[in-house]
Structures are given as structure tokens and as C-alpha cells.
Design a protein around this motif. Structure first.
Motif, PDB file in Angstrom:
ATOM      1  N   MET A 205      40.350  86.692  24.955  1.00 37.75           N
ATOM      2  CA  MET A 205      40.705  85.547  25.793  1.00 37.75           C
ATOM      3  C   MET A 205      42.025  84.950  25.302  1.00 37.75           C
ATOM      4  O   MET A 205      42.144  84.557  24.150  1.00 37.75           O
ATOM      5  N   ASP A 206      43.016  84.925  26.170  1.00 35.49           N
ATOM      6  CA  ASP A 206      44.308  84.339  25.850  1.00 35.49           C
ATOM      7  C   ASP A 206      44.494  83.065  26.666  1.00 35.49           C
ATOM      8  O   ASP A 206      43.859  82.866  27.704  1.00 35.49           O
ATOM      9  N   SER A 207      45.380  82.208  26.167  1.00 30.87           N
ATOM     10  CA  SER A 207      45.602  80.940  26.857  1.00 30.87           C
ATOM     11  C   SER A 207      47.017  80.455  26.589  1.00 30.87           C
ATOM     12  O   SER A 207      47.553  80.647  25.488  1.00 30.87           O
ATOM     13  N   SER A 208      47.641  79.879  27.593  1.00 27.26           N
ATOM     14  CA  SER A 208      48.963  79.276  27.423  1.00 27.26           C
ATOM     15  C   SER A 208      48.801  77.763  27.503  1.00 27.26           C
ATOM     16  O   SER A 208      48.165  77.249  28.438  1.00 27.26           O
ATOM     17  N   ILE A 209      49.328  77.066  26.535  1.00 24.64           N
ATOM     18  CA  ILE A 209      49.215  75.612  26.515  1.00 24.64           C
ATOM     19  C   ILE A 209      50.564  74.985  26.204  1.00 24.64           C
ATOM     20  O   ILE A 209      51.489  75.663  25.734  1.00 24.64           O
ATOM     21  N   GLU A 210      50.656  73.702  26.457  1.00 19.23           N
ATOM     22  CA  GLU A 210      51.859  72.943  26.105  1.00 19.23           C
ATOM     23  C   GLU A 210      51.477  71.923  25.046  1.00 19.23           C
ATOM     24  O   GLU A 210      50.525  71.164  25.214  1.00 19.23           O
TER      25      GLU A 210
ATOM     26  N   LYS B 183      56.247  71.730  24.004  1.00 11.53           N
ATOM     27  CA  LYS B 183      56.564  73.106  23.597  1.00 11.53           C
ATOM     28  C   LYS B 183      55.486  74.052  24.116  1.00 11.53           C
ATOM     29  O   LYS B 183      54.292  73.770  24.012  1.00 11.53           O
ATOM     30  N   GLN B 184      55.907  75.189  24.651  1.00 11.42           N
ATOM     31  CA  GLN B 184      54.981  76.161  25.213  1.00 11.42           C
ATOM     32  C   GLN B 184      54.446  77.092  24.128  1.00 11.42           C
ATOM     33  O   GLN B 184      55.191  77.592  23.301  1.00 11.42           O
ATOM     34  N   LEU B 185      53.142  77.289  24.152  1.00 11.25           N
ATOM     35  CA  LEU B 185      52.497  78.146  23.170  1.00 11.25           C
ATOM     36  C   LEU B 185      51.527  79.097  23.860  1.00 11.25           C
ATOM     37  O   LEU B 185      50.786  78.702  24.764  1.00 11.25           O
TER      38      LEU B 185
ATOM     39  N   PRO C 187      58.866  81.151  17.834  1.00 13.73           N
ATOM     40  CA  PRO C 187      59.533  80.274  18.804  1.00 13.73           C
ATOM     41  C   PRO C 187      60.795  79.667  18.201  1.00 13.73           C
ATOM     42  O   PRO C 187      60.844  79.384  16.994  1.00 13.73           O
ATOM     43  N   ASP C 188      61.802  79.444  19.015  1.00  6.56           N
ATOM     44  CA  ASP C 188      63.071  78.917  18.486  1.00  6.56           C
ATOM     45  C   ASP C 188      62.956  77.479  18.013  1.00  6.56           C
ATOM     46  O   ASP C 188      63.830  76.973  17.319  1.00  6.56           O
ATOM     47  N   TRP C 189      61.850  76.820  18.360  1.00 12.25           N
ATOM     48  CA  TRP C 189      61.675  75.433  17.932  1.00 12.25           C
ATOM     49  C   TRP C 189      60.982  75.302  16.570  1.00 12.25           C
ATOM     50  O   TRP C 189      60.842  74.203  16.040  1.00 12.25           O
TER      51      TRP C 189
ATOM     52  N   LEU D 151      52.844  69.012  15.182  1.00 10.30           N
ATOM     53  CA  LEU D 151      51.572  69.572  15.642  1.00 10.30           C
ATOM     54  C   LEU D 151      51.764  70.960  16.242  1.00 10.30           C
ATOM     55  O   LEU D 151      50.959  71.867  16.003  1.00 10.30           O
ATOM     56  N   ALA D 152      52.831  71.141  17.037  1.00  7.47           N
ATOM     57  CA  ALA D 152      53.046  72.427  17.694  1.00  7.47           C
ATOM     58  C   ALA D 152      53.157  73.555  16.675  1.00  7.47           C
ATOM     59  O   ALA D 152      52.594  74.638  16.862  1.00  7.47           O
ATOM     60  N   THR D 153      53.881  73.314  15.589  1.00 11.94           N
ATOM     61  CA  THR D 153      54.027  74.343  14.550  1.00 11.94           C
ATOM     62  C   THR D 153      52.691  74.619  13.875  1.00 11.94           C
ATOM     63  O   THR D 153      52.357  75.769  13.568  1.00 11.94           O
TER      64      THR D 153
END
Length: 347
Positions: free
Chosen positions: A1-6, A10-12, A76-78, A101-103
Motif C-alpha cells: 500500500m502506497d500513499s502520497s501526502i502533503e 511538501k509532497q511525500l 527530496p530537494d527540500w 516534520l516533513a524530514t
């Protein structure tokens, strides 16, 4: 199961969320990520600005793992990184800085279960902001014996007017942190930590060992002073550990240390992910003072000279601890004397 979140704009892309990383409990990668999201308000300040070593378990805690210092090329570049020259490796290592948090979520998705930050900030990598003691029990000793050693350490620090803060290792031991946040260097913190470990061994030879040899540790607590080194890292506060259960390195109060010692109950100092989050929501970040409290190392005459000469500085330190204790008692007595006449007049 994959998921894309923000996350924070930042997109993950998250992958294999159903993968079990802790087989004994069924704890999944999704639950690991959820834990780090919930504990992030407490954890990120302790990671921010510090070079981060990761311990990754792509197939779960029972399978092979690997340490990772360099930032992955595909990132990710961020994601912030810090280039630091490694004399040992004769190359520049690009460390990740988990400043947000994103990192943290991105790292959790890589199954970076254990996070080991530097004791120094990247802005001055040679200046540790804290001194740390890793108390490691040798079987059959456990964290209960570590509690006693931790209290002995706290007593020494108090003689020098220093505050210290305990946390569980999340494994089997206890760690004591002395925040500094003032100019110093690893030579100073490591020399003092070694001397204090030797002092404890000198005063409590049946309970403490300062030598790293594993055969000496049976039934004793090894006071690992060597963690105070630019090339070493200690498990970060709130980091999960790759144990059978999803335990985490958890800040505790000295009262909890005393209670565990009194009851001789090691289970009082074992906290799993859900409990750690609940504690933070109830108690706040017990480790917050470690980030800002400014303290200076005591000027222990003769310690550096003894270390350079290869002799044990235990007598020198013990004498100064006693001197400081005597001075404290003297100050308390004088305060009592000053209060007595006033009390008599009041009567």
C-alpha cells in the motif's frame, strides 16, 4: 500500500505502509510513521541543526540493518544537509538535518527507526552543547542498578551546582545528560566524564565499572564516558529503538528514577510508542531544559594534568567534590544562623 501526502507544503510518497517492522507485536511502518508524527513537536527541536546518523531496518528489527551517515542521493530537494569533513574517512560527509516534520516523516518512511543526533550543532561541530553518560548494565544487572548510579552522578553534579536530566535508552540502560550550551570542547567534556566514571568506580567498585572491556561488566553498570566524542552519537531523545517491542528513549523525572530503585522494578522505566506520546501530551517535553539551560563545566584542577600523565584523577576529583559539599553545608549553616536571631525576636 502506497500513499502520497502533503506535509507542511511538501509532497511525500509513502510506501509499504502495511509492512510489519516489529514482528513480535505486529507494529507496522505506518505505525512507526504515525508515532514520529505525533512526537515531532517534542522531538524535532532536539534534532534540529544537528548532524544525524540513522540506523535503518528496511526489513524490520529482526533482520539486517545498516548505519547511514551520508544523505541518500535520491532525496527530496527540500531535505537539508550539512557538509562535514571527516578526518577518519578522509572525505566530506553530507549529513541530514532533521529540522522539520516533513524530514522526520521521510526518514521514517525509509525505515530509519533509530535516530542518533550529534551532541553538537552543525554551526560549531567541535562544541558539544551537553555532556552525556550512558549507563549500561551488565547482566544480571538491569536499569534498576543504573538508577542507583544515576543518582550518585546527580549528587556529584549538584555539588557543583549543575542540573542533570535522565532518560531511558529505550533499550536496557539509562542516560544522564548535563546541558551546557556554553563554549567548551570534546576534550573537556570527555576528560571530565572519564574522571567522574573513574571516581564512581573507585567509590563503588562492586557496582560500577569505567573500563569498556565486556568481561568486566558482569553484574555491574558500565559508565560509558566515551560517548562524549565528536565521532560518536547517542540515541536521540524520543527515538524508537529496534527492540522486540517498539520502545523509545524516554525522558523521565528523578522522582521516577527513585521510585524504580525503591521498588526494584525495571518495568517502571519501559515505555512503548503509545505511552511516550501520552506522557508528552500530559507532561510536556521533560527534556526541554537540555536545549537552553546554560551551565559551565566545573574547573577541576589537576584533572587534565592527571589524564595527560595517564594517572587516575579520582582522588583529586573526590577531594574537590567534598570541598564543594563542605562549602555548601557551610553556606546553609550561615543562612540558618542569620535566621535564628530574627526567629527569636519574633517569639
Amino acid at each position: 500500500m502506497d500513499s502520497s501526502i502533503e506535509v507542511q507544503g511538501k509532497q511525500l510518497k509513502l510506501s509499504n505502509l502495511e509492512k510489519v517492522l516489529y514482528p513480535a507485536t505486529g507494529f507496522t511502518k505506518q505505525q512507526v510513521i504515525d508515532y514520529y508524527v505525533r512526537i515531532a513537536p517534542a522531538m524535532v527541536p532536539h534534532l534540529a541543526g544537528r548532524p544525524l546518523t540513522r540506523k535503518r531496518y528496511p526489513n524490520g528489527v529482526d533482520e539486517e540493518f545498516f548505519y547511514e551517515k551520508n544523505a541518500p542521493q535520491h532525496r527530496p530537494d527540500w531535505v537539508k544537509t550539512a557538509p562535514i569533513w571527516s578526518g577518519r574517512n578522509r572525505r566530506t560527509i553530507h549529513y541530514i538535518l532533521a529540522d522539520d516534520l516533513a524530514t522526520l516523516v521521510w526518514l521514517a518512511n525509509l525505515a530509519a527507526i533509530e535516530l542518533h543526533p550529534s551532541l553538537a550543532l552543525v554551526e560549531d561541530i567541535t562544541c558539544p552543547t551537553m555532556m552525556v553518560f550512558d549507563l549500561d548494565p551488565g547482566t544480571p544487572a538491569n536499569i534498576v542498578q543504573c538508577c542507583q548510579v544515576g543518582l550518585w552522578l546527580r549528587e556529584i553534579f549538584e555539588h557543583f551546582g549543575l542540573r542533570s536530566f535522565p532518560k531511558t535508552s529505550g533499550s536496557k540502560g539509562l542516560q544522564i545528560y548535563v546541558p551546557l550550551n556554553t563554549p567548551t570542547n570534546y576534550e573537556s567534556t570527555k576528560t571530565l566524564a572519564h574522571a567522574l566514571a573513574q571516581l564512581l568506580e573507585h567509590e563503588h567498585p562492586d557496582a560500577v565499572v569505567s573500563d569498556m572491556k565486556k568481561q568486566l561488566r558482569t553484574g555491574k553498570v558500565f559508565v560509558d564516558w566515551s560517548q562524549n566524542d565528536e565521532h560518536k552519537t547517542t540515541i536521540g531523545v524520543y527515538s524508537l529503538r529496534a527492540r522486540e517491542h517498539p520502545t523509545a528513549s524516554t525522558p523521565v523525572t528523578w522522582e521516577e528514577i527513585e521510585r524504580a530503585l525503591k521498588k526494584k522494578d525495571a518495568n517502571l522505566l519501559v515505555f512503548e510508542a503509545r505511552q511516550v506520546v501520552a506522557r508528552f501530551e500530559k507532561l510536556g517535553d521533560l527534556f526541554a531544559p537540555v536545549l537552553e539551560l546554560k551551565q559551565r563545566l566545573p574547573d577541576l584542577k589537576g584533572v587534565a594534568a592527571s589524564a595527560a600523565a595517564g594517572t587516575e584523577p579520582t582522588i583529586s576529583i573526590a577531594a574537590q567534590v567534598e570541598d564543594e559539599a563542605e562549602a555548601t553545608r557551610h553556606r546553609s549553616a550561615k543562612k540558618t544562623e542569620k535566621r535564628t536571631p530574627a526567629a527569636r525576636r519574633k517569639v
